[in-house]
Design a protein around this motif. Structure first.
Motif, PDB file in Angstrom:
ATOM      1  N   ASN A  15      -3.315  -6.766   2.956  1.00 20.31           N
ATOM      2  CA  ASN A  15      -2.037  -6.142   3.261  1.00 20.31           C
ATOM      3  C   ASN A  15      -0.935  -7.203   3.313  1.00 20.31           C
ATOM      4  O   ASN A  15      -0.855  -7.960   4.281  1.00 20.31           O
ATOM      5  CB  ASN A  15      -2.133  -5.391   4.593  1.00 20.31           C
ATOM      6  CG  ASN A  15      -0.846  -4.709   4.985  1.00 20.31           C
ATOM      7  OD1 ASN A  15       0.142  -4.724   4.268  1.00 20.31           O
ATOM      8  ND2 ASN A  15      -0.864  -4.093   6.156  1.00 20.31           N
ATOM      9  N   VAL A  16      -0.080  -7.230   2.309  1.00 25.28           N
ATOM     10  CA  VAL A  16       0.980  -8.242   2.262  1.00 25.28           C
ATOM     11  C   VAL A  16       2.044  -8.031   3.329  1.00 25.28           C
ATOM     12  O   VAL A  16       2.870  -8.908   3.540  1.00 25.28           O
ATOM     13  CB  VAL A  16       1.653  -8.332   0.881  1.00 25.28           C
ATOM     14  CG1 VAL A  16       0.671  -8.820  -0.158  1.00 25.28           C
ATOM     15  CG2 VAL A  16       2.291  -7.035   0.474  1.00 25.28           C
ATOM     16  N   LYS A  17       2.005  -6.906   4.018  1.00 27.88           N
ATOM     17  CA  LYS A  17       2.962  -6.661   5.104  1.00 27.88           C
ATOM     18  C   LYS A  17       2.416  -7.138   6.452  1.00 27.88           C
ATOM     19  O   LYS A  17       3.142  -7.145   7.434  1.00 27.88           O
ATOM     20  CB  LYS A  17       3.321  -5.182   5.150  1.00 27.88           C
ATOM     21  CG  LYS A  17       4.073  -4.785   3.894  1.00 27.88           C
ATOM     22  CD  LYS A  17       4.520  -3.372   3.920  1.00 27.88           C
ATOM     23  CE  LYS A  17       5.423  -3.189   2.734  1.00 27.88           C
ATOM     24  NZ  LYS A  17       5.278  -2.130   1.934  1.00 27.88           N
ATOM     25  N   ASP A  18       1.168  -7.555   6.476  1.00 31.81           N
ATOM     26  CA  ASP A  18       0.549  -8.085   7.684  1.00 31.81           C
ATOM     27  C   ASP A  18       0.865  -9.580   7.787  1.00 31.81           C
ATOM     28  O   ASP A  18       0.692 -10.328   6.814  1.00 31.81           O
ATOM     29  CB  ASP A  18      -0.967  -7.866   7.614  1.00 31.81           C
ATOM     30  CG  ASP A  18      -1.689  -8.433   8.813  1.00 31.81           C
ATOM     31  OD1 ASP A  18      -1.753  -7.748   9.836  1.00 31.81           O
ATOM     32  OD2 ASP A  18      -2.182  -9.580   8.703  1.00 31.81           O
ATOM     33  N   ALA A  19       1.310 -10.016   8.946  1.00 30.38           N
ATOM     34  CA  ALA A  19       1.725 -11.416   9.120  1.00 30.38           C
ATOM     35  C   ALA A  19       0.597 -12.402   8.832  1.00 30.38           C
ATOM     36  O   ALA A  19       0.824 -13.448   8.215  1.00 30.38           O
ATOM     37  CB  ALA A  19       2.270 -11.632  10.530  1.00 30.38           C
ATOM     38  N   HIS A  24      -2.061 -11.942   6.881  1.00 31.55           N
ATOM     39  CA  HIS A  24      -2.333 -11.956   5.446  1.00 31.55           C
ATOM     40  C   HIS A  24      -1.244 -12.710   4.690  1.00 31.55           C
ATOM     41  O   HIS A  24      -1.523 -13.378   3.691  1.00 31.55           O
ATOM     42  CB  HIS A  24      -2.488 -10.537   4.900  1.00 31.55           C
ATOM     43  CG  HIS A  24      -3.815  -9.928   5.196  1.00 31.55           C
ATOM     44  ND1 HIS A  24      -3.980  -8.592   5.451  1.00 31.55           N
ATOM     45  CD2 HIS A  24      -5.058 -10.455   5.280  1.00 31.55           C
ATOM     46  CE1 HIS A  24      -5.248  -8.331   5.684  1.00 31.55           C
ATOM     47  NE2 HIS A  24      -5.918  -9.453   5.592  1.00 31.55           N
ATOM     48  N   CYS A  25      -0.008 -12.612   5.173  1.00 27.67           N
ATOM     49  CA  CYS A  25       1.087 -13.363   4.539  1.00 27.67           C
ATOM     50  C   CYS A  25       0.866 -14.864   4.631  1.00 27.67           C
ATOM     51  O   CYS A  25       1.235 -15.610   3.713  1.00 27.67           O
ATOM     52  CB  CYS A  25       2.428 -12.984   5.161  1.00 27.67           C
ATOM     53  SG  CYS A  25       3.042 -11.416   4.561  1.00 27.67           S
ATOM     54  N   LYS A  73       2.959 -11.903  -4.206  1.00 24.58           N
ATOM     55  CA  LYS A  73       3.288 -10.723  -3.405  1.00 24.58           C
ATOM     56  C   LYS A  73       3.769  -9.576  -4.303  1.00 24.58           C
ATOM     57  O   LYS A  73       3.338  -8.431  -4.127  1.00 24.58           O
ATOM     58  CB  LYS A  73       4.361 -11.072  -2.362  1.00 24.58           C
ATOM     59  CG  LYS A  73       4.654  -9.954  -1.411  1.00 24.58           C
ATOM     60  CD  LYS A  73       5.625 -10.393  -0.329  1.00 24.58           C
ATOM     61  CE  LYS A  73       5.869  -9.251   0.646  1.00 24.58           C
ATOM     62  NZ  LYS A  73       6.799  -9.609   1.693  1.00 24.58           N
ATOM     63  N   LYS A  83       0.806  -8.165  -6.131  1.00 21.96           N
ATOM     64  CA  LYS A  83      -0.004  -7.348  -5.231  1.00 21.96           C
ATOM     65  C   LYS A  83       0.676  -5.999  -4.984  1.00 21.96           C
ATOM     66  O   LYS A  83       0.016  -4.958  -4.996  1.00 21.96           O
ATOM     67  CB  LYS A  83      -0.212  -8.098  -3.908  1.00 21.96           C
ATOM     68  CG  LYS A  83      -0.804  -7.283  -2.788  1.00 21.96           C
ATOM     69  CD  LYS A  83      -2.184  -6.804  -3.102  1.00 21.96           C
ATOM     70  CE  LYS A  83      -2.748  -6.036  -1.903  1.00 21.96           C
ATOM     71  NZ  LYS A  83      -4.016  -5.444  -2.205  1.00 21.96           N
ATOM     72  N   GLU A  84       1.958  -6.007  -4.762  1.00 19.29           N
ATOM     73  CA  GLU A  84       2.671  -4.763  -4.480  1.00 19.29           C
ATOM     74  C   GLU A  84       2.696  -3.838  -5.689  1.00 19.29           C
ATOM     75  O   GLU A  84       2.820  -2.636  -5.530  1.00 19.29           O
ATOM     76  CB  GLU A  84       4.091  -5.061  -3.978  1.00 19.29           C
ATOM     77  CG  GLU A  84       4.080  -5.642  -2.580  1.00 19.29           C
ATOM     78  CD  GLU A  84       5.432  -6.104  -2.095  1.00 19.29           C
ATOM     79  OE1 GLU A  84       6.346  -6.327  -2.932  1.00 19.29           O
ATOM     80  OE2 GLU A  84       5.573  -6.266  -0.878  1.00 19.29           O
TER      81      GLU A  84
END
Length: 167
Positions: free
Chosen positions: A86-90, A92-93, A161, A164-165
């Motif tokens: 999840n690229v919106k998870d800190a 995972h970022c 990112k 991925k999105e």
């Protein structure tokens, strides 16, 4: 040189920690391990920093980069493109940032060179889409151009990112 025989086992263990363990903190720490070795063995002037020893033998460096390009990068791409990433998870970022940094270091390596990055990352995994993660959207040419035109690790991270999105 005394630990050369176990290098493959250590690299595989760290790669598993970066790509298969379901813990983003472990993923990040293991990705950092690869970043630091890429930097030290591929980018540092004369292979030596001011606090550490000189580089290992060329055969060890070559084996390391073969592992990075042949095992670590494909594993990280699969991990990042997986539906559970999840690229919106800190957390995972942070993993994404480390992988972007690793790609940047590989691309900029004065020892390994942009041509190796191009043939072993862009042509094989991006343009060839040689990562089994299901159907992906996004133009491979746009992604490859983004990687090629990146000016820093943050640019690589942004391209990853966006890729991925688009999945």
């Amino acid at each position: 040189e005394t630990n050369v025989a176990s290098l493959g086992d250590v690299l595989q263990l760290m790669n598993d920690g970066a790509t298969t363990v379901p813990d983003p903190l472990m993923n990040k720490a293991c990705a950092q391990f690869f970043c630091e070795l890429i930097k030290r063995w591929g980018c540092d002037a004369a292979g030596r920093d001011q606090q550490g020893p000189g580089p290992p033998p060329t055969t060890v460096i070559d084996a390391f980069f073969d592992f990075v390009y042949g095992v670590s990068i494909p594993g990280m791409m699969r991990h990042i493109l997986d539906v559970n990433f999840n690229v919106k998870d800190a957390l995972h970022c942070r993993v994404l940032a480390e992988f972007g940094r690793a790609l940047w270091l590989l691309k900029q390596s004065p020892r390994r060179g942009n041509s190796e990055f191009h043939s072993r990352v862009l042509e094989l995994f991006v343009l060839g889409q040689n990562v089994s993660s299901g159907n992906r959207k996004g133009s491979p040419d746009v992604i490859a151009n983004g990687f090629q035109n990146a000016t820093c690790g943050k640019d690589m991270e942004a391209i990853l990112k966006a890729w991925k999105e688009d999945c």
